[in-house]
Design an enzyme around this catalytic site. Structure first.
Site, PDB file in Angstrom:
ATOM      1  N   SER A  19       0.831  -1.190   0.000  1.00  0.00           N
ATOM      2  CA  SER A  19       0.000   0.000   0.000  1.00  0.00           C
ATOM      3  C   SER A  19       0.876   1.255   0.000  1.00  0.00           C
ATOM      4  CB  SER A  19      -0.959  -0.044   1.199  1.00  0.00           C
ATOM      5  OG  SER A  19      -2.003   0.881   1.041  1.00  0.00           O
ATOM      6  N   ASP A 131      -5.177  -3.903  -2.958  1.00  0.00           N
ATOM      7  CA  ASP A 131      -4.279  -3.547  -1.865  1.00  0.00           C
ATOM      8  C   ASP A 131      -3.888  -4.784  -1.048  1.00  0.00           C
ATOM      9  OD1 ASP A 131      -3.197  -2.585   0.607  1.00  0.00           O
ATOM     10  OD2 ASP A 131      -4.266  -0.693   0.359  1.00  0.00           O
TER      11      ASP A 131
END
Length: 241
Positions: A19, A131
Site C-alpha cells: 500500500s 491492496d
C-alpha cells in the site's frame, strides 16, 4: 521514517512494502528524497488524480498511473531501483498474497495501493489484484530468509482503543483497523525492531490533511530509536531490511 534513516546514514539492504508503504519504498529506492515525496502528496489534489469508474470500484487509477510514470522516469522496472524492493498485493481470485520483485514496476505499484471497493482492481499477469494490506499489512516474509538483514517493521496503522464509534465512518474505520491488526500482530513478532509511533493513533488512516504532521511524527520517533537501530547493525546483521 525513511528520512530519519537516511540522515542517520543507516544502510538499507532491501525493502518490502504494501500500500502506501510500498509507494514510499519505491520512491526512496528510485532516489527521490522523502521530503520531496511529502511535497508531492501535499501539493497534488487527490481528486485530480482519480475519476469515477463504477464497474468494480468507485475510482480508476489511470491518472495515478500517469503520475507514477512522470515521477519515476528512470525506474520502470524493479531492476532500475537502487535498493531491492518487494511489493505485495492481494489476489482476489485466489485469495492469497502475491509478491512482486522483478519485471515492470508500475502495475504492481498500482495494485499494492488499490483499496478494495474504493479503487478498481488491477488486472495483471492473469490475476485480479487489490491492496495487499487486505491479507498482509506488514509483508516481512521476503526479508526473513536473508540473515544479513536486521528486519525493522514500520507499522503506522496504530490502533486507538479510545477512538469514537458513533458514526458509519467510525465503524468502517474501526473495522478496517481491527482487520489489518489481526494480520499484522504475528508479523510484528518476527521483526528485530518495530517502529510504531504511538502518536499516530490519534489520526485517521487516510488523513492527508495532516501529512506534514504525520511525517514529523514518524521522523522524530525514528530519530529517537537511533541507538536501537545502530545496535542492529552488529553481526550477523549488517544492514536494515
Amino acid at each position: 521514517m525513511l528520512e530519519a534513516l537516511r540522515e542517520l546514514e543507516l544502510p538499507i539492504g532491501a525493502m518490502s512494502g504494501v500500500s502506501s508503504g510500498g509507494l514510499a519504498a519505491v520512491f526512496y529506492a528510485a532516489g527521490i528524497p522523502p521530503r520531496e515525496v511529502l511535497r508531492l502528496l501535499t501539493d497534488t489534489r487527490f481528486l485530480r488524480l482519480i475519476r469515477p469508474a463504477y464497474r468494480r470500484g468507485l475510482v480508476s487509477l489511470a491518472l495515478l498511473e500517469k503520475l507514477f510514470a512522470a515521477h519515476l522516469p528512470g525506474s520502470q522496472t524493479f531492476a532500475d531501483l537502487s535498493i531491492p524492493v518487494t511489493l505485495s498485493a492481494a489476489d482476489l481470485g485466489a485469495g492469497e498474497t502475491v509478491f512482486f520483485d522483478e519485471g515492470p514496476l508500475i502495475p504492481p505499484l498500482l495494485a499494492t495501493g488499490a483499496v478494495p471497493v474504493l479503487c478498481q482492481p488491477i488486472e495483471y499477469q492473469g490475476r485480479v489484484l487489490v491492496d495487499g494490506g487486505l491479507l498482509n499489512n506488514l509483508p516481512v516474509e521476503p526479508l526473513l530468509d536473508r540473515p544479513e538483514l536486521a528486519v525493522v517493521g514500520a507499522h503506522t496503522n496504530v490502533f486507538n482503543p479510545d477512538g469514537r464509534i458513533d458514526s458509519i465512518r467510525h465503524v468502517a474505520e474501526r473495522t478496517f483497523m481491527l482487520a489489518i491488526g489481526n494480520n499484522v500482530t504475528p508479523r510484528l513478532a518476527r521483526c528485530a525492531l518495530v517502529l510504531q509511533p504511538p502518536e499516530l493513533r490519534h489520526y485517521r488512516v487516510a488523513d492527508l490533511r495532516h501529512a506534514a504532521a504525520l511525517f514529523d511524527i514518524g521522523y522524530r520517533h525514528t530519530r529517537q530509536q537511533a541507538g536501537a537501530l545502530q545496535a542492529l547493525l552488529t553481526a550477523p546483521a549488517g544492514e536494515i531490511g
